[in-house]
Write a protein that holds these residues in place. Structure first.
Motif, PDB file in Angstrom:
ATOM      1  N   ARG A 610       0.570  -1.468  -0.044  1.00  0.00           N
ATOM      2  CA  ARG A 610      -0.152  -0.148   0.081  1.00  0.00           C
ATOM      3  C   ARG A 610       1.235   1.139   0.100  1.00  0.00           C
ATOM      4  NH1 ARG A 610      -4.069  -2.970   3.638  1.00  0.00           N
ATOM      5  NH2 ARG A 610      -2.552  -2.494   5.368  1.00  0.00           N
ATOM      6  N   GLY A 611       1.834   0.962   1.414  1.00  0.00           N
ATOM      7  CA  GLY A 611       2.507   2.790   1.310  1.00  0.00           C
ATOM      8  C   GLY A 611       3.729   2.256  -0.312  1.00  0.00           C
ATOM      9  N   CYS A 612       4.093   1.439  -0.814  1.00  0.00           N
ATOM     10  CA  CYS A 612       5.028   1.341  -2.355  1.00  0.00           C
ATOM     11  C   CYS A 612       3.751   2.087  -3.206  1.00  0.00           C
ATOM     12  CB  CYS A 612       5.730   0.513  -2.563  1.00  0.00           C
ATOM     13  SG  CYS A 612       6.927   0.361  -1.721  1.00  0.00           S
ATOM     14  N   LEU A 613       2.490   1.721  -3.738  1.00  0.00           N
ATOM     15  CA  LEU A 613       1.428   1.694  -4.228  1.00  0.00           C
ATOM     16  C   LEU A 613       1.103   3.631  -4.786  1.00  0.00           C
ATOM     17  CD1 LEU A 613      -0.863  -0.952  -4.416  1.00  0.00           C
ATOM     18  CD2 LEU A 613       0.646  -0.477  -6.469  1.00  0.00           C
ATOM     19  N   HIS A 614       1.056   3.814  -3.249  1.00  0.00           N
ATOM     20  CA  HIS A 614       0.329   5.541  -3.014  1.00  0.00           C
ATOM     21  C   HIS A 614       1.683   6.141  -3.576  1.00  0.00           C
ATOM     22  CE1 HIS A 614      -0.127   9.779  -0.185  1.00  0.00           C
ATOM     23  NE2 HIS A 614      -1.760   8.526  -1.165  1.00  0.00           N
ATOM     24  N   SER A 615       2.841   6.098  -2.347  1.00  0.00           N
ATOM     25  CA  SER A 615       3.685   6.841  -3.179  1.00  0.00           C
ATOM     26  C   SER A 615       4.200   6.977  -4.879  1.00  0.00           C
ATOM     27  CB  SER A 615       5.233   6.575  -2.522  1.00  0.00           C
ATOM     28  OG  SER A 615       6.235   7.058  -3.236  1.00  0.00           O
ATOM     29  N   VAL A 616       3.459   5.763  -4.959  1.00  0.00           N
ATOM     30  CA  VAL A 616       4.472   6.265  -7.511  1.00  0.00           C
ATOM     31  C   VAL A 616       2.883   6.681  -7.790  1.00  0.00           C
ATOM     32  CG1 VAL A 616       4.967   4.743  -8.878  1.00  0.00           C
ATOM     33  CG2 VAL A 616       6.092   4.338  -7.303  1.00  0.00           C
ATOM     34  N   MET A 617       2.223   6.582  -7.710  1.00  0.00           N
ATOM     35  CA  MET A 617       0.469   6.668  -7.773  1.00  0.00           C
ATOM     36  C   MET A 617       0.325   7.502  -7.781  1.00  0.00           C
ATOM     37  SD  MET A 617       0.072   3.242 -10.131  1.00  0.00           S
ATOM     38  CE  MET A 617       0.725   1.468 -10.001  1.00  0.00           C
ATOM     39  N   ALA A 618      -0.031   8.421  -7.058  1.00  0.00           N
ATOM     40  CA  ALA A 618      -0.132   8.819  -6.280  1.00  0.00           C
ATOM     41  C   ALA A 618       0.669  10.557  -7.032  1.00  0.00           C
ATOM     42  CB  ALA A 618      -0.920   9.543  -5.181  1.00  0.00           C
ATOM     43  N   LEU A 619       2.077  10.665  -7.666  1.00  0.00           N
ATOM     44  CA  LEU A 619       2.682  10.995  -7.932  1.00  0.00           C
ATOM     45  C   LEU A 619       2.004  12.052  -9.423  1.00  0.00           C
ATOM     46  CD1 LEU A 619       6.165   9.582  -8.592  1.00  0.00           C
ATOM     47  CD2 LEU A 619       5.778  11.439  -6.927  1.00  0.00           C
ATOM     48  N   LEU A 620       2.408  13.153  -9.370  1.00  0.00           N
ATOM     49  CA  LEU A 620       1.620  14.367  -9.909  1.00  0.00           C
ATOM     50  C   LEU A 620       2.459  13.751 -11.279  1.00  0.00           C
ATOM     51  CD1 LEU A 620       0.891  17.274  -8.035  1.00  0.00           C
ATOM     52  CD2 LEU A 620      -0.577  15.861  -8.423  1.00  0.00           C
ATOM     53  N   PRO A 621       1.512  14.149 -12.504  1.00  0.00           N
ATOM     54  CA  PRO A 621       2.406  14.307 -13.511  1.00  0.00           C
ATOM     55  C   PRO A 621       3.358  15.135 -13.937  1.00  0.00           C
ATOM     56  CG  PRO A 621      -0.097  13.763 -14.107  1.00  0.00           C
ATOM     57  CD  PRO A 621       0.067  14.576 -12.423  1.00  0.00           C
ATOM     58  N   GLU A 622       4.261  15.212 -13.956  1.00  0.00           N
ATOM     59  CA  GLU A 622       5.889  16.017 -14.229  1.00  0.00           C
ATOM     60  C   GLU A 622       5.468  17.606 -15.212  1.00  0.00           C
ATOM     61  OE1 GLU A 622       8.336  16.806 -12.095  1.00  0.00           O
ATOM     62  OE2 GLU A 622       8.017  15.332 -10.868  1.00  0.00           O
ATOM     63  N   PRO A 623       5.523  18.420 -15.457  1.00  0.00           N
ATOM     64  CA  PRO A 623       5.360  18.922 -16.061  1.00  0.00           C
ATOM     65  C   PRO A 623       6.708  19.315 -17.544  1.00  0.00           C
ATOM     66  CG  PRO A 623       6.051  20.477 -14.186  1.00  0.00           C
ATOM     67  CD  PRO A 623       5.746  19.198 -13.810  1.00  0.00           C
ATOM     68  N   LYS A 624       6.304  19.241 -18.837  1.00  0.00           N
ATOM     69  CA  LYS A 624       7.016  18.890 -19.430  1.00  0.00           C
ATOM     70  C   LYS A 624       8.193  20.105 -19.061  1.00  0.00           C
ATOM     71  CE  LYS A 624       5.212  15.252 -21.258  1.00  0.00           C
ATOM     72  NZ  LYS A 624       5.947  14.624 -21.525  1.00  0.00           N
ATOM     73  N   GLY A 625       9.311  20.304 -19.514  1.00  0.00           N
ATOM     74  CA  GLY A 625      10.516  20.934 -19.097  1.00  0.00           C
ATOM     75  C   GLY A 625      12.101  20.479 -19.841  1.00  0.00           C
ATOM     76  N   GLU A 626      12.686  21.606 -19.018  1.00  0.00           N
ATOM     77  CA  GLU A 626      14.107  21.462 -20.321  1.00  0.00           C
ATOM     78  C   GLU A 626      14.961  19.514 -19.591  1.00  0.00           C
ATOM     79  OE1 GLU A 626      16.610  24.558 -18.970  1.00  0.00           O
ATOM     80  OE2 GLU A 626      15.698  26.058 -19.687  1.00  0.00           O
TER      81      GLU A 626
END
Length: 1320
Positions: A610-626
């Motif tokens: 549960r902890g690992c899934l929450h840590s990865v799945m809930a990550l916000l999408p990264e904005p496109k940058g350099e």
């Protein structure tokens, strides 16, 4: 012309000619012809040995020099030609007066003017090339004069200097003292960084990339090295000393290329000339330094114009000078390394693999040399070169690896520990790459020297150096803490790399005592860098543990503590960004520890998941940058780490239960309202399913018991808003169906044609047209239906029902599509599950919002009912009352098709009659009558019938079952009058229905009445319903007091507006006349009795059946029934005499008379009311033209007399109506009316209304009797009875009779009008 003049003449003219020519430079802008003429004059003058040139030389040199110093545009051919002619003039003068020429030129090299210095250098270069013989003895002066130009930083000057040096190389200048400075200058220019060169030269500039100082210098060095033979002994081995210094790093590629060419020439000349005598060349780098330098720079092979290739080639060429044993090996391995580089480009080269190949090359080299002294010298040189790479972190990191590799090959423990200690003391801990490199060095060294490496690390931690460095750093309060953490980070990384690199069998014995003991004490840090190093180190240590061949017997006592610490790190990571690999490393650590003893309990691993899934799945999408590429790579690595962790846990339980446990953890993310979370969860799920399928080993045929649940979870996601998620969902379904085939016994390489169709449908999932998308989903549903085992069908459906509430409307729609597809394809096998399906469907309709849900649910219930109608009806009848709006809509869905609707109506009628309509509950207190409480099944059926009737499509089915529906509902109405709702429903009614519930009245009788009315409306009998509406008949039917009248009015309306339907209705009613319920018999009799009051009974030939039905009830135990029988007979008697047969009228009237004999006791009062109701018709029909009818009326009145409770009236009947006695009709009426008004004054209005009806009789005698009876009644009435009389109606009727063709009728009407004055 100058060449044509005689020498004397030329000498004579030169003093005038030369100044004149020079003056032309000032007069003409195009000076090419001037310079050309001057050159010819000078050549002629020199050829004749003119002395005049000496006097004109200074002016000539100045003029020509100014011509050279003018900037020349390449676009101007004449200007360039002018410069060439001017330089030719300098050649003539150099040959004639070299000393005076150099005296003029060399001082001008010291000027700071760019044009002057560049122009002078051009002339010097030209003179060196064109007047070599004259300049031979002037070489030292020319070399010394280059001192200041060598210091000039101007690019044009530099270019000119390089060109001069190139000319010098060809003419032996560089062999002179001072020539080395020229060579170093060239190398310096080769080392210029590209960023220092002009970015965008102007269109008129020569500073293009090909003509840059560096490019010209590189070409010059190469040409001098390869084409100027006299330079070989100058450049070799002198150029070697430029390999090591950092400032010449940029020149490594041209240097290596030149050195390689020079070395090859030396080799060709013989070994003696090739071998370097280091004793006589003290300034040259040692073989160890050269080896170290060339090997390290090869780690970044594409830098500096591809220096890796030339460095390796040079290293290979230099092997005799490195070590005599390396030739054969390097001749084999170096080409392999070069071939590997040829296979890649800078963007595709796997850096780690390339470095590993170089390290392998180094290890093999050390093994071949196998000389501890040589190896120790190389390690010393490698350590010395560390500062050279302070600005090149990647190469410095590789250098550390080389040091570790070399120390690993050393046999001297003292040397190893000494170097390791120096590395720990001198490392630049502030730099991340250095910390990593140091750790790699210790790890590689530990391969051969584990004990010494660990001991040195332990010594450093305890040493004064470590404590002193920390103490010194404490002086800087803001920096000290951070600096200390950096040192700790490096040490922790060292322990990790030592565990990762050292032999696993040796590590196990040291892992807890020597390694983790020094790591665990730092877990309470908040420093991000130290935390990352901790996680990296622990990850490597864990990997070393699980990789050992003895891991199975190893008991890791701190496993639970370590896993818990990793989870703390993971939970502490922010969810708004992914900046470090802490998550990845921590998850990998847990992955490695899965199989290590002792095993953690299931709850602990569940918390990890549960902890690992929450840590990865809930990550916000990264904005496109350099740095999008780096972030994407880190994210993918982190996701792969999560997949590896889940896979390793799945490995521990490769069963359907284990798979389901994993998917259950993923399920909330699969259903997430956020698209990126769903996409990640589907990707992980697809990975797990593929792994499970690839590693499926079925030893016995066992059921895949959770297939339906899993397919139901993934299949609706084939319509996810994210196209990538749809593809992953399809892959999941594909894997699941093959898993089922595997559990059925099919081999892993078996390919099923039906399941393979899923792959061909994937293109349809990304189509933008929703119609195509959902058609594809339907096709997916068909494939699932064909391959799903029967025992999994219900779990699949129930899971898909859960999907109706999906946050993604597309998935919710897909679920409806697939549910209906499954019901259509496989619904026949679901009979036993119908109640469960209906219950779930109802609950989902209450929970889920969405305009598409209700139509889909209606279609679902329709499809189910077409296959299991009785089960669906029974299940829906189990819905709680009052029906909510969604259940109502489900009932209405069953009316969509006539055949199904007919079945449903029939079943509902059966259900309505299956149970008693009510149950009696005794009152709590004695003396109270029992309450009647409605039973639920008939009540539910009645409510359901109403909902089905609400659908226009039900019309054909209603017409087909019209008689049964009408009769059943009429009887339902009768037996629910006064019946109460169950207490729980009463409470609901009092509280008021919720908005989701239907607003219809639930009261049993009202519900039945509403349903009966709906039947009439839906069957085309709108006129009957409207007539009842107008007359208040429906309200009467609902009440105990008015129910009989309501039934009467319904019969009247039916007779008038729905006569053709009565025969079948009467046939259905005939079966109910013996009902055990008294109220139903009363209703039936009232309905039949009223029909006898209409012409329809005769028109439809119903008279016989009606009389038969009434006759059957004349001895009913219920007085009300017997009373209604009398009413019916009375109605027959007074119905429409013109059209009825005499014998039937006679028989019915006599039957009415006979009934007086059986009316005793409780029924006397009721029967009296019926007699009074028939009194007026009997009196009037005494004048009936049919003597038998008149005689029957006499008989009926005589028989009624004793039951009238009026002796006077009974006596009057006995006196006047005896059989065979003549009747004086007027006298009899007068006497009868007198007694009626005296004893029954309230009957006046009723009797007068009957008289009005008979004013329209077709028989003259009866028409005349009607006003006569009216007159006598009015005569004996009291004024107080006036309100009972509708005077206007009577007057209007009698005025019509005044126009009657029969005189007697007119006379009786006139008399009656006269008596009406009494009431006016």
């Amino acid at each position: 012309m100058s060449h044509l003049l005689p020498s004397e003449r030329l000498e004579e003219q030169l003093p005038k000619l030369l100044p004149g020519i020079l003056a032309l430079y000032k007069k003409h802008s195009e000076t090419f012809y001037v310079s050309k003429s001057l050159g010819q004059i000078l050549e002629a003058a020199v050829s004749v040995g003119s002395r005049t040139l000496d006097t004109q030389l200074d002016a000539l040199l100045a003029a020509l020099h100014s011509q050279i110093c003018v900037p020349v545009e390449s676009s101007s051919p004449l200007a360039m030609s002018n410069q060439k002619e001017a330089l030719r003039c300098f050649t003539v003068l150099a040959c004639n007066s070299p000393d005076r020429l150099l005296a003029f030129l060399l001082p001008r090299l010291d000027t700071n003017n760019e044009r002057t210095r560049v122009g002078t250098l051009q002339v010097v270069r030209h003179v060196i090339n064109s007047a070599a013989a004259q300049m031979e003895d002037k070489k030292p002066f020319i070399l010394s004069s280059m001192r200041l130009p060598l210091l000039d930083t101007n690019s044009k000057v530099k270019r000119a200097v390089v060109q001069v040096i190139s000319a010098m190389a060809h003419h032996g200048y560089l062999e002179q003292p001072g020539g080395e400075a020229m060579i170093e200058y060239i190398v310096q220019q080769c080392a210029l960084p590209p960023e220092q060169e002009p970015e965008k030269p102007g269109p008129s500039s020569k500073d293009s990339k090909a003509d840059s100082v560096r490019a010209i210098s590189v070409r010059t060095l190469y040409l001098v090295s390869t084409t100027v033979d006299r330079m070989n002994h100058v450049l070799w081995p002198y150029l070697l000393q430029f390999l090591i210094p950092v400032r010449f790093t940029g020149a490594l590629t041209p240097l290596c290329r030149s050195l390689m060419h020079l070395a090859q020439k030396r080799q060709e000349a013989g070994a003696d000339t090739f071998l370097i005598q280091y004793d006589t060349h003290a300034s040259l780098p040692s073989p160890y330094a050269v080896t170290a330098r060339l090997l390290v720079v090869s780690s970044s092979p594409y830098l500096g114009d591809g220096r890796g290739v030339v460095a390796l080639r040079l290293l290979s060429v230099l092997h005799p000078n490195i070590h005599p044993l390396l030739g054969q090996h390097w001749e084999t391995t170096v080409p392999l390394l070069l071939g590997y580089l040829d296979e890649h480009m800078e963007e595709t080269l796997p850096q780690e693999e390339w470095e590993e190949r170089l390290l392998m090359f180094l290890r093999d080299t050390l093994a071949i040399v196998s000389d501890n002294v040589w190896i120790c010298q190389l390690s010393l040189e490698l350590c010395r070169q560390l500062p050279c790479y302070d600005g090149a972190p990647q190469e410095k990191n590789f250098l550390y690896k080389c040091i570790g590799t070399t120390l690993g090959a050393a046999s001297s423990k003292e040397v190893v520990r000494k170097h390791l200690q120096e590395l720990l003391e001198t490392a630049r801990y502030q730099e991340e790459a250095e910390r990593e490199g140091l750790a790699c060095c210790f790890g590689i060294c530990a391969i051969s020297h584990l004990e010494d490496t660990l001991a040195q690390l332990e010594d450093f931690v305890r040493s004064e150096v470590f404590r002193k460095s920390i103490g010194i750093l404490n002086i800087f309060k803001d920096r000290s803490e951070n600096e200390v953490e950096k040192v700790k980070s490096a040490l922790i990384l060292c322990y990790g790399h030592v565990a990762a690199r050292a032999p696993c069998e040796l590590v196990l014995a040291k892992v807890e005592s020597d390694i983790l003991r020094n790591v665990f004490q730092h877990f309470n840090t908040k420093d991000p860098a130290l935390k990352l190093c901790l996680v990296q180190s622990v990850c490597m240590i864990s990997h070393a543990i699980c990789s050992s061949t003895q891991a199975g017997s190893f008991h890791f006592s701190r496993k639970a503590e370590l896993v818990a610490q990793m989870m703390e790190f993971i939970r502490a990571e922010p969810l708004d960004s992914l900046r470090t690999p802490i998550r990845k490393k921590a998850m990998l650590t847990c992955t490695y520890l899965v199989s290590v003893e002792p095993a953690l309990d299931k709850q602990a691993w569940a918390d990890v998941i549960r902890g690992c899934l929450h840590s990865v799945m809930a990550l916000l999408p990264e904005p496109k940058g350099e740095d999008g590429g780096c972030q994407e790579s880190l994210y993918l690595d982190t996701l792969h780490a999560l997949e590896d962790l889940l896979t390793s846990l799945l490995q521990q339980n490769m069963t359907p239960q284990g798979l389901q446990m994993m998917i259950e953890h993923l399920s909330p993310w699969i259903k997430s309202p956020r698209g990126h979370e769903r996409a990640r969860a589907l990707g992980v799920s697809a990975h797990l399913l593929r792994y499970f399928l690839e590693h499926l080993r079925v030893s016995a045929l066992v059921p895949f018991h959770n297939l339906g649940l899993l397919v139901g979870l993934f299949s609706p996601r084939c319509a996810d808003l994210w196209p990538a998620t749809r593809q992953e969902a399809m892959d999941c379904v594909h894997s699941l169906l093959y898993l089922q085939l595997g559990y059925e016994g099919f081999s892993q390489d078996y390919r099923d044609d039906v399941v393979e169709r899923l792959l061909s449908l994937k293109d349809g999932l990304v189509h933008p047209d929703p119609a195509i998308l959902f058609h594809t989903c339907h096709s997916v549903g068909q494939i699932i239906a064909r391959r799903l085992p029967p025992d999994q069908l219900i779990s699949l459906l129930l899971t898909m029902f859960e999907g109706l509430g999906d946050h993604d409307q597309n998935c919710s729609r897909a679920a409806t599509v697939m549910i209906n597809c499954l019901l259509q394809e496989r619904g026949g096998a679901l009979q036993e599950k119908v109640p469960e399906i209906v219950s779930v469907l109802r609950s989902k309709l209450q929970e889920v919002q969405g305009e598409h849900i209700l139509p889909a649910a209606q279609h679902s219930i329709y499809l189910l009912a077409t296959q299991h109608c009785a089960a669906v009806v029974s299940s829906l009848l189990g819905s709680p009352l009052p029906l909510d709006s969604h259940t109502c809509m489900l009932w209405r869905a069953l009316a969509a098709e006539p055949h199904l609707a007919t079945q449903v109506l029939g079943l509902l009628l059966e259900m309505m009659n299956r149970d008693v309509p009510f149950k009696e509950s005794r009152a709590f207190l004695l003396g109270r009558t029992p309450d009647r409480v409605a039973t639920l099944l008939p009540l539910s059926a009645s409510c359901a019938l109403f909902e089905v009737m609400s659908t226009p499509a039900v019309g054909p089915a209603v017409l087909e079952l019209y008689p049964q529906l009408f009769v059943a509902l009429l009887l339902r109405v009768s037996c629910t009058v006064g019946v109460q709702l169950p207490r729980n429903l009463q409470a609901l009614e009092r509280r008021g229905a919720s908005p989701a519930l239907a607003t219809r009245n639930l009261e049993p009788c009202s519900s039945a009445v509403d349903t009966l009315r709906a039947v009439l409306l839906r069957s085309g009998s709108e006129d009957v319903a409207q007539r009842m509406d107008q007359e208040g008949g429906w309200e009467l039917l609902r009440t105990s007091a008015g129910h009989e009248e309501g039934a009467t009015r319904l019969a009247r309306a039916m007779a008038e507006h729905a006569g053709p339907r009565l025969p079948l209705v009467l046939k259905a009613l005939a079966c109910t006349q013996s009902s055990v319920y008294e109220v139903q018999r009363v209703t039936t009799t009232a309905f039949l009795a009223e029909l006898l009051n209409s012409n329809v009974a005769n028109d439809l030939m119903l008279l016989d059946s009606l009389l038969e039905s009434l006759a059957a009830r004349q001895k009913d135990t219920c007085a009300s029934v017997r009373r209604l029988v009398l009413r019916g007979l009375a109605n027959l008697a007074s119905g429409s005499p013109d059209k009825e047969k005499t014998e039937f009228r006679t028989a019915s009237i006599r039957l009415f008379g006979h009934l007086n004999k059986v009316c005793h006791g409780d029924c006397e009062d009721i029967f009296l009311d019926q007699v009074m109701g028939g009194m007026a018709p009997l009196l009037l029909h005494l004048q009936d033209p049919q003597t038998t009818v008149a005689s029957a009326c006499r008989f009926a009145l005589l028989m009624c007399g004793p039951n009238l409770a009026c002796e006077e009236l009974s006596a009057a009947f006995q006196k006047h109506l005896q059989e065979g006695r003549a009747l004086h009709f007027g006298e009899f009426l007068n006497t009868t009316c007198k007694h009626l008004m005296q004893h029954f004054p309230d009957l006046l209005g009723r009797l007068l209304s009957t008289c009005l009806f008979y004013c329209k009789s077709s028989w003259e005698g009866v028409r005349a009797a009607a006003p006569l009876l009216t007159g006598f009644l009015v005569l004996h009435a009291e004024p107080r009875q006036q309100p009972q009389v509708d005077l206007d109606q009577l007057i209007s009727a009698f005025q019509i009779l005044l126009k009657d063709p029969a005189p007697e009728v007119r006379t009786r009407a006139a008399e009656a009008l006269g008596r009406l004055v009494k009431l006016a």
